[in-house]
Design a protein around this motif. Sequence first.
Motif, PDB file in Angstrom:
ATOM      1  N   GLY A  14       3.515  16.626  -1.876  1.00  4.19           N
ATOM      2  CA  GLY A  14       4.336  16.409  -3.044  1.00  4.19           C
ATOM      3  C   GLY A  14       4.065  17.450  -4.101  1.00  4.19           C
ATOM      4  N   SER A  15       4.716  17.264  -5.216  1.00  2.00           N
ATOM      5  CA  SER A  15       4.535  18.172  -6.337  1.00  2.00           C
ATOM      6  C   SER A  15       4.627  17.355  -7.606  1.00  2.00           C
ATOM      7  N   GLY A  16       4.271  17.981  -8.714  1.00  2.00           N
ATOM      8  CA  GLY A  16       4.333  17.251  -9.965  1.00  2.00           C
ATOM      9  C   GLY A  16       4.207  18.154 -11.161  1.00  2.00           C
ATOM     10  N   ARG A  17       4.332  17.520 -12.309  1.00  2.00           N
ATOM     11  CA  ARG A  17       4.169  18.258 -13.555  1.00  2.00           C
ATOM     12  C   ARG A  17       3.491  17.362 -14.565  1.00  2.00           C
ATOM     13  N   VAL A  18       2.873  18.007 -15.538  1.00  2.00           N
ATOM     14  CA  VAL A  18       2.159  17.312 -16.605  1.00  2.00           C
ATOM     15  C   VAL A  18       2.824  17.704 -17.919  1.00  2.00           C
ATOM     16  N   ILE A  33       2.693  21.244 -19.680  1.00  2.00           N
ATOM     17  CA  ILE A  33       1.429  21.969 -19.821  1.00  2.00           C
ATOM     18  C   ILE A  33       0.750  22.250 -18.487  1.00  2.00           C
ATOM     19  N   GLY A  34       1.281  21.692 -17.402  1.00  2.00           N
ATOM     20  CA  GLY A  34       0.660  21.951 -16.111  1.00  2.00           C
ATOM     21  C   GLY A  34       1.562  21.564 -14.961  1.00  2.00           C
ATOM     22  N   LYS A  35       1.241  22.125 -13.783  1.00  2.00           N
ATOM     23  CA  LYS A  35       1.984  21.836 -12.561  1.00  2.00           C
ATOM     24  C   LYS A  35       0.996  21.623 -11.430  1.00  2.00           C
ATOM     25  N   LEU A  36       1.429  20.919 -10.406  1.00  2.00           N
ATOM     26  CA  LEU A  36       0.559  20.683  -9.267  1.00  2.00           C
ATOM     27  C   LEU A  36       1.385  20.574  -8.003  1.00  2.00           C
ATOM     28  N   VAL A  68      -1.265  12.743 -21.933  1.00  2.00           N
ATOM     29  CA  VAL A  68      -0.218  13.402 -21.158  1.00  2.00           C
ATOM     30  C   VAL A  68       0.470  12.415 -20.222  1.00  2.00           C
ATOM     31  N   THR A  69       1.636  12.814 -19.750  1.00  2.00           N
ATOM     32  CA  THR A  69       2.353  12.062 -18.731  1.00  2.00           C
ATOM     33  C   THR A  69       2.303  12.875 -17.448  1.00  2.00           C
ATOM     34  N   LEU A  70       1.772  12.271 -16.402  1.00  2.00           N
ATOM     35  CA  LEU A  70       1.661  12.907 -15.090  1.00  2.00           C
ATOM     36  C   LEU A  70       2.770  12.332 -14.217  1.00  2.00           C
ATOM     37  N   GLN A  71       3.677  13.191 -13.751  1.00  2.00           N
ATOM     38  CA  GLN A  71       4.802  12.761 -12.932  1.00  2.00           C
ATOM     39  C   GLN A  71       4.696  13.437 -11.574  1.00  2.00           C
ATOM     40  N   VAL A  72       4.558  12.639 -10.512  1.00  2.00           N
ATOM     41  CA  VAL A  72       4.382  13.170  -9.162  1.00  2.00           C
ATOM     42  C   VAL A  72       5.574  12.744  -8.306  1.00  2.00           C
ATOM     43  N   THR A  73       6.130  13.705  -7.579  1.00  2.00           N
ATOM     44  CA  THR A  73       7.269  13.448  -6.703  1.00  2.00           C
ATOM     45  C   THR A  73       6.844  13.656  -5.251  1.00  2.00           C
ATOM     46  N   THR A  84       6.463   8.899  -9.153  1.00  2.00           N
ATOM     47  CA  THR A  84       5.455   8.052  -9.767  1.00  2.00           C
ATOM     48  C   THR A  84       5.034   8.684 -11.086  1.00  2.00           C
ATOM     49  N   THR A  85       4.984   7.868 -12.145  1.00  2.00           N
ATOM     50  CA  THR A  85       4.628   8.366 -13.473  1.00  2.00           C
ATOM     51  C   THR A  85       3.418   7.598 -13.983  1.00  2.00           C
ATOM     52  N   GLN A  86       2.465   8.325 -14.564  1.00  2.00           N
ATOM     53  CA  GLN A  86       1.240   7.721 -15.098  1.00  2.00           C
ATOM     54  C   GLN A  86       0.858   8.424 -16.389  1.00  2.00           C
ATOM     55  N   ARG A  87       0.464   7.665 -17.420  1.00  2.00           N
ATOM     56  CA  ARG A  87      -0.020   8.258 -18.666  1.00  2.00           C
ATOM     57  C   ARG A  87      -1.540   8.316 -18.595  1.00  2.00           C
TER      58      ARG A  87
END
Length: 93
Positions: A14-18, A33-36, A68-73, A84-87
């Motif tokens: 998966g991938s995500g962004r912050v 502010i970030g990517k993963l 931050v909000t971490l959103q992973v797809t 999925t979203t997590q603070r």
Amino acid sequence: VVSCPKGLPQSCGGSGRVTANVPKNLAARVVTIGKLGFAVRPGTSRTVVINLTPRGARIVQRVKSVRVTLQVTTRGLDGKRVVTTQRVTLRIR
């Protein structure tokens, strides 16, 4: 930490962004502010590293701690996207 269930025919990935709402003196809006990105073999787990953008690194260094909000797809076995979203609080060490 991301894990992938045992017995799957392919790896989990998966991938995500912050994103963060930063103080007005730094930027008056929501900033990425970030990517993963990650790939995990079935039956294993792995720590995921967040790569900060240059702007994100400057913001985190100045405030030392930011909510931050971490959103992973990811994609399910049926091919549909699952978001999925997590603070969380990001702190510099």
